[in-house]
Design an enzyme around this catalytic site. Structure first.
Site, short mmCIF file in Angstrom:
data_model
loop_
_atom_site.label_atom_id
_atom_site.label_comp_id
_atom_site.label_asym_id
_atom_site.label_seq_id
_atom_site.Cartn_x
_atom_site.Cartn_y
_atom_site.Cartn_z
CG HIS A 167 14.51 -31.46 10.98
ND1 HIS A 167 15.22 -32.22 11.91
CD2 HIS A 167 13.38 -31.91 11.37
CE1 HIS A 167 14.25 -32.79 12.90
NE2 HIS A 167 13.31 -32.64 12.40
CG HIS A 192 20.52 -25.75 6.97
ND1 HIS A 192 21.60 -25.23 7.51
CD2 HIS A 192 19.15 -25.17 6.52
CE1 HIS A 192 20.25 -23.62 8.32
NE2 HIS A 192 19.12 -23.90 8.07
CG HIS A 211 19.11 -20.52 5.78
ND1 HIS A 211 17.80 -20.82 7.85
CD2 HIS A 211 19.14 -18.97 5.70
CE1 HIS A 211 17.22 -20.60 6.87
NE2 HIS A 211 17.43 -19.48 6.09
CB THR A 278 14.23 -20.92 10.96
OG1 THR A 278 15.20 -21.87 10.00
CG2 THR A 278 14.42 -19.10 10.63
CB THR A 279 15.26 -25.04 12.91
OG1 THR A 279 16.72 -25.71 13.88
CG2 THR A 279 14.58 -26.27 11.89
#
Length: 329
Positions: A167, A192, A211, A278-279
């Site tokens: 991801h 990441h 982030h 956010t995931t």
């Protein structure tokens, strides 16, 4: 004598049925005066059965329910966060409904039927992605108050252990680097990247966002966001990209030491709000600090990162009247 006998027999004939009636009827009277609590039908309050104790009177005593405070959302473990904000997951082949899905293996992505607009339907564990009221990212221009907020980063140089999580491109951190914010210390777990950015300003998307994901000793999460403009190349991103293109053999070579501070601008003034991951599972209660100043990266660097992960950004979410604090002008 005969007259007295007749009087006695007559009295006995009157008293006997009454006595028998009392003997037989007393248990019935006792039973009738003490209603079985299990059979007492109570009125409903707001569509719910009230919690009550039955009274011996004809009118039951009702205890009005007090509203229950909402419990804080569960927060993923630090181990899960290290593994790409949440644990990488794989699709279940034959699942057709969320109820049938192996929820540890619900596949999610950034496009098509597993894209951000569908995350909340892929698994019950992802329901907050759809129903949450404090989701991230947001449009930072929605800030509704201003004051100067700064954070301090105590990030130590570390070996750049880079990996592709499926991801994002991620740097795992376990060297005691710490973020200090609002008198709390948050241990840095990983860094990441998202291409393009997830946070926007007045609808404007940036080409890259980093982030820095942290957790306190009691499990509170804090994410420091860094937005990038196209400009001068970044030395640390160079090392990251080199390791993506030519991974090192850990048995024969050591990863280069990198200074994570160089991924950020010099200023630590931030935009502050409460949001979420956010995931998936989009857990809320995350302390967000987005640096007000941007950092730079070259067009070539951004293109290579994008080539490695593609578009991996969730669109901005409604702010729902949250407190969003921007720096004072």
């Amino acid at each position: 004598m005969s007259q007295k006998k007749n009087l006695f027999v007559g009295a006995l004939a009157f008293v006997a049925p009454v006595a028998v009636g009392l003997v037989v009827g007393l248990p019935l009277l006792e039973k009738a005066s003490s209603p079985d609590p299990a059979k007492v039908i109570l009125p409903q309050i707001d569509g719910k059965e009230p919690t009550t104790e039955a009274s011996a009177t004809d009118q039951p005593v009702i205890k009005v329910l007090t509203p229950q405070t909402e419990t804080a959302p569960s927060v993923p473990s630090q181990d899960a966060i290290v593994q790409d904000e949440v644990k990488p997951i794989v699709a279940t082949e034959h699942a057709t409904h969320p109820e049938d899905t192996d929820e540890e293996n619900a596949h999610w992505g950034y496009s098509g039927e597993t894209g951000p607009e569908h995350w909340g339907n892929l698994s019950r564990k992802f329901a907050t992605c759809k129903s949450g009221m404090m989701q991230s990212p947001i449009d930072l221009e929605a800030a509704n108050t201003s004051t100067e907020i700064t954070v301090n980063t105590d990030y130590k140089p570390l070996e750049a252990n880079i990996r592709d999580t499926g991801h994002s491109i991620q740097i795992d951190v376990n060297n005691g680097s710490v973020l200090h914010a609002h008198d709390k210390a948050y241990k840095l777990l990983q860094v990441h990247f998202h291409t393009p950015s997830e946070h926007v300003t007045s609808g404007r998307t940036y080409p890259l966002e980093a982030h820095f994901v942290h957790a306190s000793d009691n499990g509170e999460l804090a994410v420091l966001g860094v937005l990038y403009e196209i400009g001068k190349k970044n030395a640390v991103l160079n090392d990251v990209i080199d390791l993506i293109e030519q991974p090192l053999d850990p048995e024969t070579a050591k990863a280069p030491l990198v200074d994570l501070n160089r991924l950020m601008p010099n200023s630590r003034t931030v935009i502050r709000y409460m949001g979420s991951l956010t995931t998936p599972p989009c857990s809320e209660g995350v302390n967000w600090y987005v640096l007000a100043e941007t950092q730079t990266a070259s067009i070539a660097q951004i293109a290579k990162l994008h080539a490695a992960v593609g578009d991996n950004n969730r669109p901005p979410q409604p702010t729902n009247n949250r407190l969003i604090i921007k720096p004072a002008q």
